[in-house]
Design a protein around this motif. Structure first.
Motif, PDB file in Angstrom:
ATOM      1  N   LEU A  36      64.818  82.607  29.794  1.00  0.00           N
ATOM      2  CA  LEU A  36      64.776  81.153  29.958  1.00  0.00           C
ATOM      3  C   LEU A  36      63.836  80.511  28.952  1.00  0.00           C
ATOM      4  O   LEU A  36      64.122  79.430  28.415  1.00  0.00           O
ATOM      5  CB  LEU A  36      64.332  80.803  31.384  1.00  0.00           C
ATOM      6  CG  LEU A  36      65.341  81.084  32.500  1.00  0.00           C
ATOM      7  CD1 LEU A  36      64.678  80.914  33.867  1.00  0.00           C
ATOM      8  CD2 LEU A  36      66.551  80.152  32.388  1.00  0.00           C
ATOM      9  N   ARG A  40      64.724  77.782  26.304  1.00  0.00           N
ATOM     10  CA  ARG A  40      64.006  76.500  26.381  1.00  0.00           C
ATOM     11  C   ARG A  40      63.540  76.043  25.010  1.00  0.00           C
ATOM     12  O   ARG A  40      63.508  74.838  24.728  1.00  0.00           O
ATOM     13  CB  ARG A  40      62.806  76.646  27.321  1.00  0.00           C
ATOM     14  CG  ARG A  40      62.041  75.348  27.561  1.00  0.00           C
ATOM     15  CD  ARG A  40      62.785  74.457  28.516  1.00  0.00           C
ATOM     16  NE  ARG A  40      62.027  73.271  28.817  1.00  0.00           N
ATOM     17  CZ  ARG A  40      62.095  72.106  28.149  1.00  0.00           C
ATOM     18  NH1 ARG A  40      62.921  72.001  27.118  1.00  0.00           N
ATOM     19  NH2 ARG A  40      61.372  71.071  28.500  1.00  0.00           N
ATOM     20  N   ALA A  50      69.310  71.869  29.622  1.00  0.00           N
ATOM     21  CA  ALA A  50      69.779  72.459  30.881  1.00  0.00           C
ATOM     22  C   ALA A  50      68.717  73.378  31.477  1.00  0.00           C
ATOM     23  O   ALA A  50      68.445  73.336  32.683  1.00  0.00           O
ATOM     24  CB  ALA A  50      71.078  73.223  30.648  1.00  0.00           C
ATOM     25  N   VAL A  51      68.088  74.192  30.643  1.00  0.00           N
ATOM     26  CA  VAL A  51      67.028  75.080  31.128  1.00  0.00           C
ATOM     27  C   VAL A  51      65.824  74.270  31.588  1.00  0.00           C
ATOM     28  O   VAL A  51      65.196  74.594  32.606  1.00  0.00           O
ATOM     29  CB  VAL A  51      66.625  76.086  30.029  1.00  0.00           C
ATOM     30  CG1 VAL A  51      65.399  76.889  30.462  1.00  0.00           C
ATOM     31  CG2 VAL A  51      67.778  77.006  29.712  1.00  0.00           C
ATOM     32  N   TYR A  54      66.565  72.995  34.981  1.00  0.00           N
ATOM     33  CA  TYR A  54      66.462  74.093  35.964  1.00  0.00           C
ATOM     34  C   TYR A  54      65.006  74.371  36.311  1.00  0.00           C
ATOM     35  O   TYR A  54      64.654  74.505  37.494  1.00  0.00           O
ATOM     36  CB  TYR A  54      67.115  75.348  35.402  1.00  0.00           C
ATOM     37  CG  TYR A  54      66.829  76.590  36.209  1.00  0.00           C
ATOM     38  CD1 TYR A  54      67.528  76.860  37.381  1.00  0.00           C
ATOM     39  CD2 TYR A  54      65.838  77.485  35.807  1.00  0.00           C
ATOM     40  CE1 TYR A  54      67.260  77.992  38.135  1.00  0.00           C
ATOM     41  CE2 TYR A  54      65.567  78.624  36.552  1.00  0.00           C
ATOM     42  CZ  TYR A  54      66.278  78.870  37.706  1.00  0.00           C
ATOM     43  OH  TYR A  54      66.004  79.984  38.438  1.00  0.00           O
ATOM     44  N   ILE A  55      64.148  74.447  35.301  1.00  0.00           N
ATOM     45  CA  ILE A  55      62.729  74.711  35.535  1.00  0.00           C
ATOM     46  C   ILE A  55      62.103  73.580  36.349  1.00  0.00           C
ATOM     47  O   ILE A  55      61.316  73.823  37.268  1.00  0.00           O
ATOM     48  CB  ILE A  55      61.990  74.900  34.190  1.00  0.00           C
ATOM     49  CG1 ILE A  55      62.468  76.197  33.517  1.00  0.00           C
ATOM     50  CG2 ILE A  55      60.473  74.923  34.390  1.00  0.00           C
ATOM     51  CD1 ILE A  55      61.933  76.394  32.111  1.00  0.00           C
ATOM     52  N   LEU A  57      63.611  71.649  38.463  1.00  0.00           N
ATOM     53  CA  LEU A  57      64.119  71.730  39.835  1.00  0.00           C
ATOM     54  C   LEU A  57      63.407  72.825  40.634  1.00  0.00           C
ATOM     55  O   LEU A  57      62.968  72.594  41.776  1.00  0.00           O
ATOM     56  CB  LEU A  57      65.629  72.007  39.812  1.00  0.00           C
ATOM     57  CG  LEU A  57      66.314  72.219  41.165  1.00  0.00           C
ATOM     58  CD1 LEU A  57      66.262  70.939  41.991  1.00  0.00           C
ATOM     59  CD2 LEU A  57      67.759  72.663  40.976  1.00  0.00           C
ATOM     60  N   MET A  58      63.269  73.989  40.046  1.00  0.00           N
ATOM     61  CA  MET A  58      62.678  75.110  40.771  1.00  0.00           C
ATOM     62  C   MET A  58      61.185  74.939  40.988  1.00  0.00           C
ATOM     63  O   MET A  58      60.641  75.346  42.016  1.00  0.00           O
ATOM     64  CB  MET A  58      62.946  76.431  40.019  1.00  0.00           C
ATOM     65  CG  MET A  58      64.416  76.756  39.816  1.00  0.00           C
ATOM     66  SD  MET A  58      65.402  76.683  41.344  1.00  0.00           S
ATOM     67  CE  MET A  58      64.752  78.089  42.230  1.00  0.00           C
ATOM     68  N   GLN A  66      63.872  76.483  49.079  1.00  0.00           N
ATOM     69  CA  GLN A  66      64.829  77.266  48.304  1.00  0.00           C
ATOM     70  C   GLN A  66      65.307  78.489  49.089  1.00  0.00           C
ATOM     71  O   GLN A  66      66.490  78.856  49.036  1.00  0.00           O
ATOM     72  CB  GLN A  66      64.186  77.683  46.987  1.00  0.00           C
ATOM     73  CG  GLN A  66      63.861  76.501  46.080  1.00  0.00           C
ATOM     74  CD  GLN A  66      62.914  76.870  44.955  1.00  0.00           C
ATOM     75  OE1 GLN A  66      62.771  78.041  44.602  1.00  0.00           O
ATOM     76  NE2 GLN A  66      62.252  75.880  44.379  1.00  0.00           N
ATOM     77  N   LEU A  96      64.703  83.521  41.360  1.00  0.00           N
ATOM     78  CA  LEU A  96      65.024  82.254  40.691  1.00  0.00           C
ATOM     79  C   LEU A  96      63.801  81.356  40.591  1.00  0.00           C
ATOM     80  O   LEU A  96      63.588  80.679  39.569  1.00  0.00           O
ATOM     81  CB  LEU A  96      66.145  81.535  41.453  1.00  0.00           C
ATOM     82  CG  LEU A  96      67.520  82.204  41.424  1.00  0.00           C
ATOM     83  CD1 LEU A  96      68.501  81.419  42.287  1.00  0.00           C
ATOM     84  CD2 LEU A  96      68.041  82.317  39.999  1.00  0.00           C
ATOM     85  N   ASN A  97      62.982  81.338  41.633  1.00  0.00           N
ATOM     86  CA  ASN A  97      61.792  80.494  41.629  1.00  0.00           C
ATOM     87  C   ASN A  97      60.756  80.999  40.628  1.00  0.00           C
ATOM     88  O   ASN A  97      60.261  80.224  39.778  1.00  0.00           O
ATOM     89  CB  ASN A  97      61.194  80.448  43.030  1.00  0.00           C
ATOM     90  CG  ASN A  97      59.931  79.610  43.109  1.00  0.00           C
ATOM     91  OD1 ASN A  97      58.840  80.098  42.832  1.00  0.00           O
ATOM     92  ND2 ASN A  97      60.067  78.352  43.488  1.00  0.00           N
ATOM     93  N   ALA A 100      61.347  80.615  36.824  1.00  0.00           N
ATOM     94  CA  ALA A 100      61.022  79.300  36.256  1.00  0.00           C
ATOM     95  C   ALA A 100      59.544  79.216  35.885  1.00  0.00           C
ATOM     96  O   ALA A 100      59.185  78.692  34.820  1.00  0.00           O
ATOM     97  CB  ALA A 100      61.383  78.200  37.259  1.00  0.00           C
TER      98      ALA A 100
END
Length: 217
Positions: A36, A40, A50-51, A54-55, A57-58, A66, A96-97, A100
């Motif tokens: 990622l 980034r 997009a990355v 995502y970062i 959001l997480m 989550q 996933l968390n 990020a």
């Protein structure tokens, strides 16, 4: 003392669940975070954006939320509709968390490497991939050890959140014994387990920091 010794069996079983989640999450989230981070800093703007989203959001939503989403809501998401068992759901949410968070640490480490080294590698005829693998990433690892250490220790403590999925981790086992025996001693024993785990990690990262410092000297 006999009561404390009697707690070690069930507490050890709970600690094994905690450690299993910890190691699997670490094994997944570190390579994911590195991938990622590289995306980034990519010159491809849609990919980088997009990355970045995502970062954001997480990192901007609670890990417990989550966990609940992956376990309870994911089966109802259109085109996905997958119901995961409790432990795999925890692994997915944690990986996933933490990917990020590690991505931002890795990105900062990559950015801290002097631009002149990229130019020097280019003069030597190295490709971008060779420059990253041979020059940038080795220096990055040495520089990011303190923040990675902090995140890793935080991960040990965050594993206690899986009680919401009714997994028998260390904290859930301790709480069950407290409710059964009306004694706070199991919480003290659980705290000792967590302190031992974090102490081992602290010693490990201190050793690595000293090792890299010796090579830099």
């Amino acid at each position: 003392m006999d009561y404390v010794i009697s707690l070690l069996g069930p507490m050890s079983a709970g600690a094994l669940v905690t450690l299993k989640l910890f190691f699997i999450t670490l094994a997944l989230s570190i390579p994911m975070g590195l991938a990622l981070a590289l995306m980034r800093i990519s010159s491809i703007k849609p990919l980088s954006s997009a990355v970045g989203a995502y970062i954001w959001l997480m990192r901007g939503t609670p890990l417990m939320l989550q966990l609940l989403f992956v376990y309870f809501a994911l089966p109802f998401v259109p085109y996905i509709g997958v119901r995961l068992p409790d432990f795999p759901a925890a692994v997915v949410a944690f990986a996933l968390n933490y990917a990020a968070y590690f991505a931002e640490i890795f990105r900062a480490g990559i950015k801290s490497v002097d631009r002149g080294q990229y130019e020097g590698a280019k003069v030597l005829g190295m490709t971008y991939a060779q420059t990253m693998r041979r020059i940038v990433l080795p220096q990055m690892w040495a520089r990011i050890l303190p923040p990675v250490s902090n995140e890793t220790i935080t991960l040990v403590k965050d594993t206690s959140l899986i009680y919401v999925l009714a997994l028998n981790d260390l904290l859930r086992v301790a709480r069950g014994v407290v409710q059964r025996d009306f004694s706070f001693t199991p919480f003290i024993v659980a705290a000792a387990f967590y302190l031992i785990m974090t102490l081992v990690l602290t010693w490990g990262f201190q050793y690595l920091e000293k090792k890299y410092a010796k090579y830099d000297a």
